[in-house]
Design a protein around this motif. Structure first.
Motif, PDB file in Angstrom:
ATOM      1  N   UNK B   1       0.828  -1.210   0.000  1.00 58.70           N
ATOM      2  CA  UNK B   1       0.000   0.000   0.000  1.00 58.70           C
ATOM      3  C   UNK B   1       0.864   1.262   0.000  1.00 58.70           C
ATOM      4  N   UNK B   4       2.209   1.904  -3.376  1.00 54.95           N
ATOM      5  CA  UNK B   4       1.186   2.476  -4.270  1.00 54.95           C
ATOM      6  C   UNK B   4       0.995   3.968  -4.015  1.00 54.95           C
ATOM      7  N   UNK B   7       3.918   5.794  -5.492  1.00 54.68           N
ATOM      8  CA  UNK B   7       3.742   5.821  -6.955  1.00 54.68           C
ATOM      9  C   UNK B   7       2.694   6.861  -7.361  1.00 54.68           C
ATOM     10  N   UNK B   8       1.596   6.881  -6.623  1.00 57.79           N
ATOM     11  CA  UNK B   8       0.517   7.849  -6.930  1.00 57.79           C
ATOM     12  C   UNK B   8       1.032   9.280  -6.794  1.00 57.79           C
ATOM     13  N   UNK B  10       4.103  10.252  -7.181  1.00 56.50           N
ATOM     14  CA  UNK B  10       5.006  10.528  -8.311  1.00 56.50           C
ATOM     15  C   UNK B  10       4.186  10.896  -9.556  1.00 56.50           C
ATOM     16  N   UNK B  11       3.121  10.131  -9.802  1.00 56.86           N
ATOM     17  CA  UNK B  11       2.250  10.422 -10.962  1.00 56.86           C
ATOM     18  C   UNK B  11       1.672  11.838 -10.824  1.00 56.86           C
ATOM     19  N   UNK B  12       1.214  12.171  -9.621  1.00 55.44           N
ATOM     20  CA  UNK B  12       0.643  13.508  -9.385  1.00 55.44           C
ATOM     21  C   UNK B  12       1.690  14.597  -9.630  1.00 55.44           C
ATOM     22  N   UNK B  13       2.925  14.312  -9.242  1.00 56.46           N
ATOM     23  CA  UNK B  13       3.997  15.305  -9.426  1.00 56.46           C
ATOM     24  C   UNK B  13       4.389  15.463 -10.895  1.00 56.46           C
TER      25      UNK B  13
END
Lengths: 158, 146
Positions: B1, B4, B7-8, B10-13
């Motif tokens: 968790x 994840x 990772x989330x 990083x995607x948002x950044x």
């Protein structure tokens, strides 16, 4: 079988978000008007969101398909889909007609808003299914690996 | 968790960089400063708002030169200028089919003297008409009509 289903579901969801994000990124001004029309956020927050959301959809969509940061991308997309569902439901309940360009075009109308709500709800549901299948597949893989290790240990005792 | 969530994040950044570029340099970027309508003025979003019953019947009056009007204008706009006033004012009067019809005059932008003159003359000579000028003029329309 599970793997093939996962690939297909990721392609469909990721592709949908990439397409929707691309349409919005092409015309951020019109999309900003749609976000402002929701009347949920202050002006500057709506504008900021309208330039950020399309790229978030595209990047998260690409990550979901390629698998790079895939797990995180799934959570981001699920969060996005849920936010869209809540925002649309709120607009529908307040009787606000949204001229949303979520999938391109700028037609409006109650039916289109209801369709948009259904699509967002469907995407959220598909993402939950994707998370569930991924968990199932990972558990199966782990179990298979453990079984193989045990078999190997039994076959060749030190 | 935990993985994840990282990772989330990083995607948002990652999405911030292209968003900044869009907000700064996209040819059709949104307005960062909130447009405000003064007295006798109206925002395009208000005049086109389908949820707003007060703006259901709107007539657009384009005061730009005819050549520009002919290329592109607002839906069903009438091209009324000071030099064509006598010929076209009849058309403006006829366009008023409902008592709550509103007339929105626009020129090239906020500082277009033609739009101001036409709006002032309309208010003076046709007091029965409900006349407004459009904030940002054609520049506001240009972003929604392509």
């Amino acid at each position: 079988m599970i793997r093939a289903f996962l690939i297909i579901i990721r392609l469909v969801i990721g592709g949908t978000f990439i397409y929707a994000g691309y349409q919005k990124a092409l015309d951020p001004y019109t999309f900003s008007q749609s976000v402002i029309a929701f009347k949920m956020l202050p002006y500057i927050a709506s504008v900021t969101l309208s330039v950020y959301l399309p790229w978030l959809e595209i990047i998260a969509g690409v990550c979901l398909i390629t698998g790079f940061l895939g797990r995180g991308a799934t959570y981001v997309l699920l969060m996005l889909a849920l936010v869209f569902v809540v925002a649309r439901a709120s607009a529908l309940m307040r009787g606000i007609q949204i001229n949303c360009d979520c999938f391109g075009g700028n037609e409006s109308g109650h039916d289109k808003d209801v369709n948009g709500f259904m699509i967002d709800a469907l995407l959220a549901f598909a993402l939950i299914i994707e998370l569930w299948i991924t968990r199932l597949w990972t558990a199966q893989k782990t179990q298979a690996a453990t079984t193989n290790e045990n078999t190997a240990e039994i076959a060749s005792p030190r | 968790m935990k993985k994840a969530v990282i990772q989330a994040l990083i995607v948002l950044l990652i999405a911030i960089a292209p968003a900044i570029a869009t907000g700064l340099w996209h040819p059709n970027r949104p307005d960062w400063s909130e447009p405000i309508a003064g007295p006798g003025q109206v925002l395009l979003e208000t005049a086109r708002d389908k949820n707003n019953a007060a703006w259901r019947h709107t007539i657009w009056i384009d005061t730009r030169p005819f050549e520009e009007y002919r290329i592109r204008t607002a839906p069903d706009a009438i091209n009324l200028r000071m030099d064509t006033w006598d010929k076209l004012i009849v058309m403006v009067r006829q366009a008023r089919q409902f008592s709550d019809t509103k007339f929105v005059v626009f020129g090239e932008d906020d500082n277009d003297p033609n739009a101001k003159s036409v709006a002032e003359r309309l208010r003076k000579e046709e007091p029965q008409l409900d006349v407004y000028t459009l904030v940002r003029g054609w520049k506001a329309w240009e972003k929604v009509i392509r």
